[in-house]
Design a protein around this motif. Structure first.
Motif, short mmCIF file in Angstrom:
data_model
loop_
_atom_site.label_atom_id
_atom_site.label_comp_id
_atom_site.label_asym_id
_atom_site.label_seq_id
_atom_site.Cartn_x
_atom_site.Cartn_y
_atom_site.Cartn_z
N ASN A 111 80.68 -63.20 81.02
CA ASN A 111 81.60 -64.11 80.55
C ASN A 111 81.72 -65.64 81.55
O ASN A 111 81.68 -65.52 82.66
CB ASN A 111 82.90 -63.87 80.13
CG ASN A 111 83.63 -63.08 81.09
OD1 ASN A 111 83.36 -62.32 82.20
ND2 ASN A 111 85.25 -62.93 81.08
N GLU A 162 83.93 -68.89 81.81
CA GLU A 162 85.24 -69.51 81.24
C GLU A 162 85.25 -70.89 81.94
O GLU A 162 84.37 -71.55 82.66
CB GLU A 162 86.58 -68.73 81.87
CG GLU A 162 86.40 -67.53 81.31
CD GLU A 162 87.68 -66.75 81.61
OE1 GLU A 162 88.45 -67.25 82.49
OE2 GLU A 162 87.89 -65.61 80.95
N ALA A 218 80.53 -62.74 77.65
CA ALA A 218 79.59 -62.15 78.22
C ALA A 218 78.37 -61.94 77.13
O ALA A 218 77.26 -62.24 77.56
CB ALA A 218 79.78 -60.92 78.94
N GLU A 219 78.54 -61.63 76.01
CA GLU A 219 77.49 -61.30 75.12
C GLU A 219 76.53 -62.24 74.56
O GLU A 219 75.50 -62.18 74.51
CB GLU A 219 78.04 -60.63 73.61
CG GLU A 219 78.92 -59.31 74.13
CD GLU A 219 80.45 -59.30 74.23
OE1 GLU A 219 80.76 -60.39 74.89
OE2 GLU A 219 81.35 -58.56 74.26
N CYS A 243 84.56 -58.86 70.77
CA CYS A 243 85.26 -59.67 70.03
C CYS A 243 84.68 -60.04 68.82
O CYS A 243 83.46 -59.69 68.34
CB CYS A 243 85.98 -61.31 70.62
SG CYS A 243 84.63 -62.30 70.65
#
Ligand code: THU
Length: 130
Positions: free
Chosen positions: A41, A43, A53-54, A85
């Motif tokens: 991920n 930010e 991250a995906e 998520c």
């Protein structure tokens, strides 16, 4: 799940840029070319501009020339099973099949294995567009 896939996800997590949430996440994909693509991920001070991250791992896969998620591992430092998520589920589904396995990992290995269909049931599928 292979140890290689797990270690790629865990290794990617170390590259997370998560100074705001302090919630590092790593993801790793084994694609149809047999290669592993990983991501973390990333930010941003302007919070909505960060991402998970995906999609970082998916970006690596696409730019590596692959198109199909054969299996995927997700790991978060602070959670034994980090559920992807909602937005990530849709992004993963774009390149996965109903029976694609997604491994939710803790620091030592797989904690829970789910299929894409279990992760995102009743989904918006490509057939819908005809
Ligand atoms: N996060 C991911 O990277 N993947 C998920 O599926 C859940 C959330 C990240 C986004 C943000 O950087 C941090 O975790 C806290 O929400």
């Amino acid at each position: 799940m292979s140890q290689e896939l797990f270690e790629a996800a865990r290794g990617a997590m170390a590259f997370a840029h998560a100074p705001y949430s302090k919630f590092p996440v790593g993801a790793a994909i084994r694609a149809e070319d047999g290669k592993i693509y990983a991501g973390a991920n990333i930010e941003n001070l302007s919070f909505p501009q960060g991402w998970c991250a995906e999609p970082t791992a998916i970006s690596a896969m696409i730019m590596g020339g692959a198109k199909k998620i054969v299996e995927m591992a997700v790991i978060a430092e602070k959670l034994a099973e980090c559920p992807p998520c909602g937005g990530c589920r849709q992004k993963i589904a774009e390149f996965a099949s109903a029976d694609t396995r997604i491994y939710l990992c803790n620091e030592v290995g797989v904690s829970k294995t789910m299929t894409m269909e279990e992760l995102l049931p009743f989904s918006f599928k490509t057939e819908i567009l005809g």
